[in-house]
Each structure stands twice: as C-alpha cells, then as structure tokens.
Write a protein that holds these residues in place. Structure first.
Motif, PDB file in Angstrom:
ATOM      1  N   THR A  51      19.251  73.250  -3.043  1.00 33.12           N
ATOM      2  CA  THR A  51      19.047  74.633  -2.475  1.00 33.12           C
ATOM      3  C   THR A  51      19.350  75.660  -3.581  1.00 33.12           C
ATOM      4  N   SER A 110      14.692  73.859  -1.813  1.00 38.95           N
ATOM      5  CA  SER A 110      14.668  75.079  -1.097  1.00 38.95           C
ATOM      6  C   SER A 110      15.108  76.383  -1.726  1.00 38.95           C
ATOM      7  N   ASP A 135      17.189  78.499   3.956  1.00 40.53           N
ATOM      8  CA  ASP A 135      17.894  77.111   3.899  1.00 40.53           C
ATOM      9  C   ASP A 135      17.507  76.804   5.550  1.00 40.53           C
ATOM     10  N   LEU A 154      15.472  73.353   5.237  1.00 35.36           N
ATOM     11  CA  LEU A 154      16.008  71.959   5.068  1.00 35.36           C
ATOM     12  C   LEU A 154      15.599  71.044   6.256  1.00 35.36           C
ATOM     13  N   TYR A 174      23.930  72.071  -3.974  1.00 39.07           N
ATOM     14  CA  TYR A 174      23.771  73.355  -3.161  1.00 39.07           C
ATOM     15  C   TYR A 174      24.143  74.493  -4.216  1.00 39.07           C
ATOM     16  N   SER A 216      22.906  78.034  -3.048  1.00 36.78           N
ATOM     17  CA  SER A 216      21.993  79.175  -2.505  1.00 36.78           C
ATOM     18  C   SER A 216      22.874  80.082  -1.690  1.00 36.78           C
ATOM     19  N   ALA A 244      25.282  74.682   5.889  1.00 37.93           N
ATOM     20  CA  ALA A 244      24.579  73.771   4.954  1.00 37.93           C
ATOM     21  C   ALA A 244      25.312  72.726   4.602  1.00 37.93           C
TER      22      ALA A 244
END
Length: 256
Positions: free
Chosen positions: A117, A142, A174, A178, A193, A195, A205
C-alpha cells in the motif's frame, strides 16, 4: 493562502471522481471528528520502538540469515536509472525507504505474490519487482491518486518499463483497493504497508492484510512511530516483531 489553494484544488478533484467519494468522506472525518485519534499512543510507541530498534542490515541478517549484501552492487545500473528518474520528476513524493529489507523479504519467502500500500515514485515497488521477476510473480499495489498536485502520471516513475509486466496497480484508497486485490489473489508471501498513517487507517489495514498473509510470509510496515497502531496490533496478536530505525523513523517487520 497556498495551503488553502491546495485544499480547494484537492476537494474539487475529489468531486470530479465519484469513485473516490467514500475516501473523501473518511478524510473529512479524519481531519475533523477523528483528528486527535490519528496520533493515538505516539509517545508510548516511540519509546517502545526506540528501545528495540536495530539497523536494517542487522534485521536482514537476523530474520533472513543473509550475511552477504549484494543488492546495491547487483542492481547498480537499475538503481542509478531510478535515482536519475527521481531527480527529473517535477513533483516531490516519498523517498526510497528500506529497499534492501523489502528485496530480501521477497527473496527469503521466494515470493510469487506481494501486496503493498503506497507507491509514490515506486521505490518499494522496484525492490519487490526485482525479486518477483525471477519467479514471474506479481506485485499488487494500492495507491491513491495524487489529486492535490496533478501527479498521477508520475506514480511509479522510477520503475523501468520491463518490470511493469509483473505489476498490477490499483488507484483507489486502501478500503476500495484491497478488496479488489483480494478478489484477484487471496494469499500473499510479503506485505508492505506504507499508506494511510492515521491510527484508524493503520489498524483497519493491518487486520485485513494479516488475514491474507501466508504462514511463513513477511509483514513490513513503514512509519510505525506515527501512532501506536502497530504496537497495539502486535501485542493483541502476540507477535514478536523486529524494529528498524532509519532516518529517525521506525519500520516494523515480522515473519508470520
């Protein structure tokens, strides 16, 4: 005045994208009702992370058993190309981060499916793709459109064209990206991760991503010192995590 102009430009850009209305609503709540919650537990987690932190190289050796680091020398030409591309880019986005960590996580897990992300210039994407191409694997990314600075065309700017055949990029927040990614692939070897850095965004998330990480897979999160979401997640799930300090920020990593 410049900040107000940027906010207005971003708001207008959102209005032109009905598919992004859910994220617009979340951002309004995050910056009004939930504003104080974004940095929940920051002081506690920074003390915790600092007490555990080691270097990126020590973490790679500890987790993956790698004692010879050939990433930079092996990919010198590609990395030089990426550095030059970043210099040429007319807008400013995020820097490289823990490239070796991401690359060796993919090598350790013999990754065929990776989800990340946050993309920006695409530095972390590049690190994953350099490993994934060996196994014809796929990187699922993402990344929100850069509405405030008209930067969409520069997302992934440092990634060479030949690596993009192994890359699927989803341009939503996300919470929209996702679920679309999980329809295409349900289980991943590596998760990265980087984001939404609010407490609520990270907590949501982490739970979603963790449930799609295979046993023996690697979970990486940048900027875990922004709040206590990562610490709380690890403690709740009884996870022994390794913490890395880089450029006065903390990265968390563990093997499931």
């Amino acid at each position: 005045m410049r900040e107000l102009k940027r906010v207005f430009t971003t708001f207008v850009a959102y209005l032109k994208r009905p598919d992004l209305y859910p994220e617009l609503g979340r951002k309004i709540l995050k910056n009004t009702v939930n504003r104080n919650n974004a940095f929940k537990g920051k002081e506690k987690t920074n003390f915790w992370a600092r007490s555990k932190a080691i270097s990126q190289r020590d973490a790679i050796t500890k987790l993956f058993g790698v004692n010879t680091f050939s990433f930079e020398s092996s990919y010198r030409e590609i990395l030089d190309y990426a550095i030059q591309r970043e210099k040429e880019c007319p807008i400013k986005m995020g820097g490289p981060g823990a490239l070796e960590l991401i690359y060796y996580a993919c090598e350790f897990s013999q990754a065929k499916n990776v989800v990340e992300t946050g993309v920006a210039y695409g530095w972390s994407s590049l690190a994953s793709l350099l490993s994934l191409e060996k196994r014809n694997g796929t990187l699922y990314s993402s990344d929100m459109p850069y509405l405030g600075q008209n930067g969409d065309q520069y997302v992934g700017y440092v990634v060479p064209e030949n690596l993009k055949r192994n890359w699927k990029l989803f341009r939503f927040a996300d919470k929209e990206s996702l679920p679309k990614i999980f329809v295409e692939n349900k289980i991943f070897d590596v998760i990265h991760y980087d984001s939404d850095k609010s407490y609520n965004g990270m907590s949501w998330a982490y739970n979603e991503l963790y449930s799609h990480l295979r046993s023996g897979g690697v979970f990486i999160s940048d900027d875990i010192g922004d709040n206590s979401a990562y610490q709380d997640f690890c403690e709740k799930n009884h996870i022994e995590t390794t913490i890395i300090e880089m450029d006065n920020k903390f990265v968390g990593i563990f093997i499931k």
